[in-house]
Motif scaffolding. Structure first.
Motif, mmCIF file in Angstrom:
data_model
loop_
_atom_site.group_PDB
_atom_site.id
_atom_site.type_symbol
_atom_site.label_atom_id
_atom_site.label_comp_id
_atom_site.label_asym_id
_atom_site.label_seq_id
_atom_site.Cartn_x
_atom_site.Cartn_y
_atom_site.Cartn_z
ATOM 1 N N SER A 126 0.828 -1.201 0.000
ATOM 2 C CA SER A 126 0.000 0.000 0.000
ATOM 3 C C SER A 126 0.863 1.251 0.000
ATOM 4 O O SER A 126 1.983 1.254 0.533
ATOM 5 N N GLY A 154 4.861 5.644 4.906
ATOM 6 C CA GLY A 154 5.137 5.601 6.343
ATOM 7 C C GLY A 154 6.504 5.041 6.654
ATOM 8 O O GLY A 154 7.252 5.601 7.465
ATOM 9 N N THR A 165 0.263 3.955 1.620
ATOM 10 C CA THR A 165 0.379 4.462 2.996
ATOM 11 C C THR A 165 1.525 3.784 3.738
ATOM 12 O O THR A 165 2.325 4.447 4.415
#
Length: 256
Positions: A61, A67, A63
């Motif tokens: 992903s 991150g 994200t």
């Protein structure tokens, strides 16, 4: 009529103080170069993970990629800041070489002039190599565009190589520049004359305001737009603007 108070006598610097200062700067210069390399390399994982998430077709992903990239970026920056602070603590007792006019013993001045002359060929070689590396660092990016076209994964890889090459060039500049600047500080030449020291103190105050603003702009723009792969352009632009602004202000202060 009462006598006017005499102006304070400049600090007297001995040969022993100068030799100790040179030794400290030689020990800290490689660490400063290493910390700067970490700062330059810190965004690379973010670029690579973002590109991987885009081409993995959902297996990673965006994200999670962003991150993890941000965590690595912050960890590397934290390590670099720690190194900067540790080096700063070691050189803090000698800040008067950068900020105050002083009088040098003849033996100290002779030693500094002798070592500066002996080191100058090495300084020139480091500067030449660093400049060539920084100029050639864009070659992989151009080759990627010519060979792979607009393949974003290839472009990100070429960008990572560009930043790594620039990190090597900058490290050479720092290793040579710190040592040469040490001799200039001892001899109060170049950027370390009495007038330049006054301007430098003002530039430091400017930098303490300017760079936190740039960091806020970079993070704010990147988080709002999600354009991490291109927002790095803010840093070279900000560096050029800061150099121009500092030069203009030094010129104005000199006229005053």
């Amino acid at each position: 009529v009462p006598d006017e108070p005499a102006s304070p006598r400049p600090r007297q610097v001995t040969l022993g103080e100068a030799e100790e200062y040179i030794a400290v700067k030689r020990r800290t210069a490689p660490w400063i170069a290493f910390a700067t390399v970490l700062c330059i390399l810190s965004p690379i994982p973010l670029f690579l993970f973002s590109a991987v998430s885009e081409f993995s077709r959902g297996s990673v992903s965006e994200t999670a990629a962003v991150g993890l990239g941000m965590v690595i970026l912050l960890v590397l920056c934290a390590i670099a800041v720690t190194i900067y602070l540790a080096c700063g603590m070691k050189t803090r007792p000698f800040t008067y070489f950068e900020t105050e006019p002083f009088e040098a013993e003849p033996a100290m001045r002779a030693m500094a002039e002798r070592e500066k002359v002996a080191y100058h060929p090495t300084y020139s070689k480091y500067c030449i190599f660093g400049t060539c590396i920084c100029i050639l660092s864009v070659v992989p990016l151009f080759l990627s565009i010519l060979i792979m076209g607009e393949n974003e994964m290839a472009l990100v890889g070429a960008l990572a190589i560009l930043m790594a090459a620039c990190a090597v060039g900058v490290a050479l500049f720092i290793l040579s520049g710190v040592r040469m600047a040490t001799y200039e500080k001892l001899l109060q030449e170049g950027d370390y004359t009495a007038e330049a020291k006054l301007s430098q103190r003002k530039s430091v105050r400017l930098a303490s305001i300017y760079w936190p603003v740039i960091v806020a702009v970079y993070l704010g723009y990147s988080f709002l737009t999600g354009d991490w792969q291109r927002s790095w352009v803010i840093w070279p632009v900000a560096a050029l603007l800061f150099a121009a602004l500092s030069a203009a202000l030094r010129s104005a202060w000199g006229k005053k």
